[in-house]
Design an enzyme around this catalytic site. Sequence first.
Site, PDB file in Angstrom:
ATOM      1  N   HIS A  48       0.862  -1.197   0.000  1.00 58.08           N
ATOM      2  CA  HIS A  48       0.000   0.000   0.000  1.00 58.08           C
ATOM      3  C   HIS A  48       0.892   1.239   0.000  1.00 58.08           C
ATOM      4  CE1 HIS A  48      -2.759   3.121   1.330  1.00 58.08           C
ATOM      5  NE2 HIS A  48      -3.741   2.337   0.916  1.00 58.08           N
ATOM      6  N   GLU A  74      -4.274   1.848  -6.962  1.00 58.22           N
ATOM      7  CA  GLU A  74      -4.657   2.903  -6.035  1.00 58.22           C
ATOM      8  C   GLU A  74      -3.806   4.143  -6.278  1.00 58.22           C
ATOM      9  OE1 GLU A  74      -6.846   1.157  -2.510  1.00 58.22           O
ATOM     10  OE2 GLU A  74      -4.740   1.158  -1.954  1.00 58.22           O
TER      11      GLU A  74
HETATM   12  P1  PGA Z   1      -9.901   5.757   0.750  1.00 55.02           P
HETATM   13  O1  PGA Z   1      -8.691   4.755   0.974  1.00 55.02           O
HETATM   14  O2  PGA Z   1     -11.030   4.970   0.106  1.00 55.02           O
HETATM   15  O3  PGA Z   1     -10.276   6.230   2.130  1.00 55.02           O
HETATM   16  O4  PGA Z   1      -9.430   6.855  -0.141  1.00 55.02           O
HETATM   17  C1  PGA Z   1      -8.353   3.845  -0.029  1.00 55.02           C
HETATM   18  C2  PGA Z   1      -7.130   3.054   0.328  1.00 55.02           C
HETATM   19  O5  PGA Z   1      -6.148   3.604   0.837  1.00 55.02           O
HETATM   20  O6  PGA Z   1      -7.119   1.835   0.066  1.00 55.02           O
END
Ligand code: PGA
Length: 268
Positions: free
Chosen positions: A97, A169
């Site tokens: 992540h 992401e």
């Molecule tokens: P968010 O987070 O939906 O709060 O933007 C997404 C993530 O970090 O996986």
Amino acid sequence: MSTFWIGTGWKMNKTVAETRRYVADLKTRLPSELGSDYALFVIPPFTALAAAREAIGAAPVLLGAQNMHWAEAGAYTGEISAPMLKEFEVDLVELGHSERREYFGETDATINLKVKAALRHGFRPLLCVGDSAEERAAGASAEAVVRQVRLAFAGLTKADFSRCLVAYEPIWAIGESGVPASPDEAKGVHVALHAALKELGAPKVPVLYGGSVNLENAEALASEVAIDGLFVGRAAWSAEGFASLIAKVMAARKRAGLARAEVMHAIG
Ligand code: PGA
């Protein structure tokens, strides 16, 4: 229809008590018929994994961990190993992540070690990749995430790939200050990721989208053919939010599927 993934990562949120309440609440709100069309998952912090596993029981919700060390055991203060996660019957492990890369020094090389360790232990790695605002401004979004995927998946076999998941992401889309990617922009990167995965011999690896997914944009994102799932933060940190999102996605995909079927029928 192939399986559509909907999951939530909780980051550094929720105590054991809050986890129990969340899962109990979620179970009362899940649609009765999920079938094999949908796979749901929750990723609590390590400290709440046991409570989550127990609370989930036989409900159709997979359990994930937010990180994992690549070694079996050893002098790695503060870390958690695969055999430790095994005790909670964790199904998937989120790796790479952008918050881990930014604040905890994760690199493509260590993520690759972790992906391999997760596979050795029978977990599904959920590899997160993302482009920065600078990479996006330079038109290098697809290039940046394809490179991350290639490095994280280096040395994997065909059998390994059948267990992998990727989440796109965008770093600029995550969190309070994030702006969600438009379905069109997300689609462009997803298409590039699918092409790169195909080249690696992994055409079937699902690619989920994450980054400010909410009740307003979930339907449009989920209707894109190149998007195989949604990975949600804030909008799914309440059981009600997660369940509403699941219901919206299911309705949208049903409509999109029907529309596609009509087109197919019309063109014979
Ligand atoms: P968010 O987070 O939906 O709060 O933007 C997404 C993530 O970090 O996986």
